[in-house]
Design a protein around this motif. Structure first.
Motif, PDB file in Angstrom:
ATOM      1  N   THR A 151      -5.768   2.372   3.828  1.00 50.21           N
ATOM      2  CA  THR A 151      -5.660   2.759   2.425  1.00 50.21           C
ATOM      3  C   THR A 151      -4.541   3.779   2.238  1.00 50.21           C
ATOM      4  O   THR A 151      -4.036   4.351   3.214  1.00 50.21           O
ATOM      5  N   GLU A 152      -4.201   4.015   0.986  1.00 49.73           N
ATOM      6  CA  GLU A 152      -3.170   5.017   0.703  1.00 49.73           C
ATOM      7  C   GLU A 152      -3.630   6.403   1.160  1.00 49.73           C
ATOM      8  O   GLU A 152      -2.822   7.209   1.629  1.00 49.73           O
ATOM      9  N   LYS A 153      -4.923   6.684   1.043  1.00 48.53           N
ATOM     10  CA  LYS A 153      -5.428   7.983   1.494  1.00 48.53           C
ATOM     11  C   LYS A 153      -5.229   8.156   2.992  1.00 48.53           C
ATOM     12  O   LYS A 153      -4.875   9.247   3.462  1.00 48.53           O
ATOM     13  N   ILE A 163       0.853  -1.194   0.000  1.00 49.88           N
ATOM     14  CA  ILE A 163       0.000   0.000   0.000  1.00 49.88           C
ATOM     15  C   ILE A 163       0.890   1.246   0.000  1.00 49.88           C
ATOM     16  O   ILE A 163       0.673   2.168  -0.783  1.00 49.88           O
ATOM     17  N   ARG A 164       1.892   1.223   0.847  1.00 54.49           N
ATOM     18  CA  ARG A 164       2.854   2.334   0.844  1.00 54.49           C
ATOM     19  C   ARG A 164       4.046   1.969   1.722  1.00 54.49           C
ATOM     20  O   ARG A 164       3.893   1.410   2.803  1.00 54.49           O
ATOM     21  N   SER A 167       1.272  -3.256   3.999  1.00 53.15           N
ATOM     22  CA  SER A 167       0.944  -4.112   2.859  1.00 53.15           C
ATOM     23  C   SER A 167      -0.105  -5.132   3.280  1.00 53.15           C
ATOM     24  O   SER A 167      -0.391  -5.303   4.476  1.00 53.15           O
TER      25      SER A 167
END
Length: 326
Positions: free
Chosen positions: A311-313, A260-261, A275
């Protein structure tokens, strides 16, 4: 309201709570709304600067502060939340459980746009304890148009929740600790005790901790071992810096996890990795988790335990207010 000198108020009932403040010693309710004044009360009233009391005659379509607070908190309080009061016109909202606080920020702002209303809460996604206060609500004037309270209730009906607390799941967690220095016994592992304490504070457990040298293939095998054990969450500690011999991010990627980041806009904790392998979260934890009390791991662990998927947000918005170092 009709104003009456306290000396002439014996036998009359107070229209609202009266507060006493003794600097450094006490602040709270001296007399409750509805208290009938006696001769013995007069010196205390004069001591708090009350030369007069007020007899309240509420006009039609107006509401008293206590009744307003009770109606508003009934509309605001969601799952696993309760209220105490009213006291001095205010209701305090508390958590029934240990869990993750969820606050609807948009709704809070809408409610506070109504003149004469004050609703204050903690920020969303904050871990809270059982019986911890999470907010308070009151109307500002002693009496207010009932239409204002109905407006609060309408706003609450338009949202799925205003304030609630989500319980934590009890997860079984696998932990892989990397680093040649720990694997070879040159230094004592500090990650295990620190992470174990954080996890247990939320009601989950580390079912097993494995150690690995700084070799991607071995780290991968340790991660796959826990995947085969069907754990709920995998934590890989160490090996998260930019040094060439730190292999944790590559190992997590090689097992097939969706990254995810890698890298958080938060200090401390910028080198964390989030992840997922199918629905199983795999986190790469940076070294600061060992010694800093609050890092990006402390932000996302409670949310994962509450059943949320990061989430990425979620990660991007972490930067605003994410600076926690001196």
């Amino acid at each position: 309201m009709k104003e009456v000198k306290v000396e002439n108020a014996v036998g009359m009932a107070l229209a609202h709570d009266l507060t006493q403040i003794i600097p450094g010693k006490f602040k709270g309710r001296l007399f409750k709304k509805g208290h009938v004044i006696s001769e013995e009360d007069i010196p205390q009233l004069l001591n708090i600067g009350k030369g007069h009391i007020y007899i309240l005659d509420i006009p039609e379509d107006y509401i008293h502060e206590d009744d307003a607070a009770e109606r508003m908190v009934k509309a605001i309080a969601g799952e696993n939340v309760y209220a105490v009061g009213p006291s001095e016109g205010k209701m305090t909202i508390k958590s029934e459980i240990l869990g993750l606080l969820k606050i609807n920020e948009k709704a809070i702002h809408q409610i506070n746009e109504i003149p004469g209303i004050a609703l204050s809460t903690l920020v969303t996604n904050r871990p809270v304890k059982k019986d911890q206060a999470i907010g308070g609500v009151r109307q500002i004037p002693l009496i207010l148009e009932t239409s204002s309270i109905r407006e609060v209730e309408t706003i609450c009906q338009e949202h799925s929740y205003i304030a609630k607390v989500t319980p934590y799941r009890s997860l079984k967690i696998g932990m892989v600790t990397t680093g040649n220095e720990v694997y070879q016994g040159r230094i004592q592992d500090k990650f295990g005790p620190a992470v174990k304490q954080k996890v247990e504070d939320f009601g989950s457990e580390i079912v097993e901790q494995c150690f690995s040298p700084d070799e991607s293939e071995i780290i991968e095998s340790r991660i796959r071992y826990f995947l085969d054990r069907n754990v709920d969450l995998i934590l890989v500690t160490g090996g998260m810096s930019v040094d060439p011999d730190d292999r944790t991010p590559l190992a997590i990627k090689n097992v097939g996890a969706e990254i995810i980041r890698y890298g958080m806009p938060m200090l401390p904790g910028s080198m964390m990795l989030v992840s997922y392998y199918n629905e199983i979260p795999i986190l790469g934890l940076p070294g600061c988790v060992m010694h800093d009390s609050y890092t990006s791991f402390d932000v996302f662990l409670p949310r994962i335990l509450a059943g949320e998927k990061i989430t990425e947000k979620d990660i991007i918005t972490l930067g605003y207010g994410g600076f926690h170092t001196c």
